[in-house]
Design a protein around this motif. Structure first.
Motif, mmCIF file in Angstrom:
data_model
loop_
_atom_site.group_PDB
_atom_site.id
_atom_site.type_symbol
_atom_site.label_atom_id
_atom_site.label_comp_id
_atom_site.label_asym_id
_atom_site.label_seq_id
_atom_site.Cartn_x
_atom_site.Cartn_y
_atom_site.Cartn_z
ATOM 1 N N GLU A 45 39.481 61.016 24.801
ATOM 2 C CA GLU A 45 39.489 60.117 23.653
ATOM 3 C C GLU A 45 40.266 58.821 23.867
ATOM 4 O O GLU A 45 41.320 58.803 24.493
ATOM 5 C CB GLU A 45 40.052 60.854 22.434
ATOM 6 C CG GLU A 45 39.188 62.019 21.990
ATOM 7 C CD GLU A 45 39.753 62.746 20.787
ATOM 8 O OE1 GLU A 45 40.923 62.491 20.443
ATOM 9 O OE2 GLU A 45 39.025 63.560 20.189
ATOM 10 N N TRP A 55 30.376 68.778 19.895
ATOM 11 C CA TRP A 55 30.884 67.580 19.230
ATOM 12 C C TRP A 55 29.768 66.861 18.474
ATOM 13 O O TRP A 55 29.949 66.450 17.325
ATOM 14 C CB TRP A 55 31.524 66.644 20.254
ATOM 15 C CG TRP A 55 32.268 65.502 19.616
ATOM 16 C CD1 TRP A 55 33.539 65.517 19.115
ATOM 17 C CD2 TRP A 55 31.773 64.178 19.402
ATOM 18 N NE1 TRP A 55 33.871 64.284 18.613
ATOM 19 C CE2 TRP A 55 32.809 63.437 18.779
ATOM 20 C CE3 TRP A 55 30.565 63.538 19.692
ATOM 21 C CZ2 TRP A 55 32.663 62.096 18.426
ATOM 22 C CZ3 TRP A 55 30.419 62.203 19.343
ATOM 23 C CH2 TRP A 55 31.456 61.501 18.719
ATOM 24 N N TRP A 69 31.526 57.959 22.896
ATOM 25 C CA TRP A 69 31.236 57.338 21.596
ATOM 26 C C TRP A 69 31.355 55.817 21.689
ATOM 27 O O TRP A 69 30.507 55.086 21.175
ATOM 28 C CB TRP A 69 32.188 57.894 20.555
ATOM 29 C CG TRP A 69 32.089 57.301 19.186
ATOM 30 C CD1 TRP A 69 31.262 57.694 18.169
ATOM 31 C CD2 TRP A 69 32.863 56.205 18.657
ATOM 32 N NE1 TRP A 69 31.474 56.913 17.048
ATOM 33 C CE2 TRP A 69 32.461 55.995 17.320
ATOM 34 C CE3 TRP A 69 33.865 55.395 19.193
ATOM 35 C CZ2 TRP A 69 33.013 55.003 16.509
ATOM 36 C CZ3 TRP A 69 34.425 54.397 18.389
ATOM 37 C CH2 TRP A 69 34.000 54.212 17.067
ATOM 38 N N GLU A 81 43.712 52.877 25.892
ATOM 39 C CA GLU A 81 44.320 53.324 24.636
ATOM 40 C C GLU A 81 45.230 52.244 24.049
ATOM 41 O O GLU A 81 45.235 52.006 22.832
ATOM 42 C CB GLU A 81 45.123 54.607 24.880
ATOM 43 C CG GLU A 81 45.697 55.244 23.623
ATOM 44 C CD GLU A 81 44.648 55.815 22.706
ATOM 45 O OE1 GLU A 81 44.639 55.447 21.505
ATOM 46 O OE2 GLU A 81 43.815 56.623 23.179
ATOM 47 N N GLU A 116 41.182 58.266 19.287
ATOM 48 C CA GLU A 116 40.691 59.483 18.617
ATOM 49 C C GLU A 116 39.172 59.614 18.609
ATOM 50 O O GLU A 116 38.605 60.365 17.835
ATOM 51 C CB GLU A 116 41.228 59.578 17.180
ATOM 52 C CG GLU A 116 42.753 59.633 17.106
ATOM 53 C CD GLU A 116 43.264 59.834 15.696
ATOM 54 O OE1 GLU A 116 42.516 59.562 14.737
ATOM 55 O OE2 GLU A 116 44.424 60.272 15.553
ATOM 56 N N LYS A 117 38.510 58.865 19.486
ATOM 57 C CA LYS A 117 37.072 58.997 19.659
ATOM 58 C C LYS A 117 36.788 59.084 21.154
ATOM 59 O O LYS A 117 37.386 58.365 21.961
ATOM 60 C CB LYS A 117 36.328 57.792 19.081
ATOM 61 C CG LYS A 117 36.295 57.717 17.557
ATOM 62 C CD LYS A 117 35.397 58.780 16.969
ATOM 63 C CE LYS A 117 35.032 58.468 15.511
ATOM 64 N NZ LYS A 117 36.202 58.370 14.633
ATOM 65 N N PRO A 118 35.863 59.968 21.577
ATOM 66 C CA PRO A 118 35.530 60.073 23.002
ATOM 67 C C PRO A 118 35.049 58.733 23.563
ATOM 68 O O PRO A 118 34.399 57.952 22.865
ATOM 69 C CB PRO A 118 34.401 61.110 23.026
ATOM 70 C CG PRO A 118 34.539 61.869 21.747
ATOM 71 C CD PRO A 118 35.079 60.902 20.747
ATOM 72 N N MET A 147 34.393 62.937 27.230
ATOM 73 C CA MET A 147 34.921 63.367 25.932
ATOM 74 C C MET A 147 36.418 63.089 25.792
ATOM 75 O O MET A 147 37.008 63.389 24.750
ATOM 76 C CB MET A 147 34.645 64.853 25.725
ATOM 77 C CG MET A 147 33.173 65.217 25.657
ATOM 78 S SD MET A 147 32.291 64.283 24.378
ATOM 79 C CE MET A 147 33.026 64.967 22.891
#
Length: 259
Positions: free
Chosen positions: A27, A63, A35, A244, A30-32, A25
């Motif tokens: 990120e 979530w 995802w 990131e 801004e998304k895990p 989870m």
């Protein structure tokens, strides 16, 4: 074909964030990362997921329970009986089963615990902390062509993992610890497995990367799909920052889907 994702570990190497949430989870953009992994599978048409939860599993469940709200434009009208109006929404073609597989269960044990949700069919398996630009459709074709019980994806990258002995026919015939400067390939996850693999998992203490895969290797039932593209785990804060940066620059190799 169902996809199992292992998402139950403590993530101790990235404790800067994992003390607050499960590692899958954490990120990226801004998304895990969970995802991101699912979007990659979904791009190739694999949309049924079984998530093996454990550590702080309630965060993963919450979530997904609120996914529709997190990804929609919403007006809450408190002056009118607390009405909620959804102006636009983003949905996924996913069916997601979230399973509490225990806090200290080993990887094999987690897989064994979701056997009833898999059924008697071929399935896929990967880890909830690594992204790749692998073509999973081609991976499945490779697995079916060789008709073995197990196929894993092998990548060549300088990491802290055990390495694989792979012969000229892509059979995995040995496992050993990685040494300094070792150029051999490692197990990157993204596996395709036949249901008979469950027979080699004894219980919660079984480490999947040990007994089951080693038995498959000794029996000539383990193939390696050689991936020469991008693969990166998120085991440390440094690796998280690397992912990131790639995402923020718009150069993330694993983003094979369109917005």
């Amino acid at each position: 074909m169902k996809v199992i994702i292992l998402a139950g570990g403590y993530g101790t190497r990235i404790s800067e964030e994992s003390h607050l949430k499960p590692k899958p989870m954490i990120e990226i953009g801004e998304k895990p990362i969970l995802w991101h992994i699912m979007k990659g599978y979904s791009y190739y048409g694999f949309n049924e997921f079984i998530i093996c939860c454990g550590y702080k599993q309630h965060i993963i469940k919450e979530w997904f329970a609120n996914y529709y709200l997190y990804n929609s434009d919403i007006t809450f009208d408190f002056s009118n009986d607390n009405q909620m109006m959804i102006h636009s929404n983003v949905t996924e073609p996913w069916k997601v089963t979230l399973v509490d597989t225990g806090l200290d269960t080993m990887t094999g044990g987690r897989i064994k615990r979701v056997q009833k949700y898999v059924g008697n069919e071929t399935f896929m398996l990967t880890y909830g902390d690594a992204v790749s630009d692998i073509n999973v459709r081609e991976l499945v074709k490779f697995h079916k062509r060789h008709e073995k019980i197990a196929t894993l994806t092998a990548v060549n990258i300088g990491q802290r993992f055990g390495v694989l002995g792979i012969d000229g026919l892509n059979n995995v015939n040995s496992f050993r610890e990685k040494g300094n400067g070792d150029g051999d390939r490692i197990n990157a996850g993204y596996m395709v497995l036949e249901p008979s693999i469950f027979d080699w998992i004894q219980g919660d203490t079984t480490v999947f990367e040990k007994e089951p895969l080693e038995i498959a290797s000794k029996n000539g039932e383990l193939k390696a799909y050689l991936h020469n593209g991008f693969w990166q785990c998120m085991d440390t804060k440094r690796e998280k920052d690397k992912l990131e940066e790639l995402w923020s620059m718009g150069t993330a190799p694993w983003k094979i889907w369109k917005d």
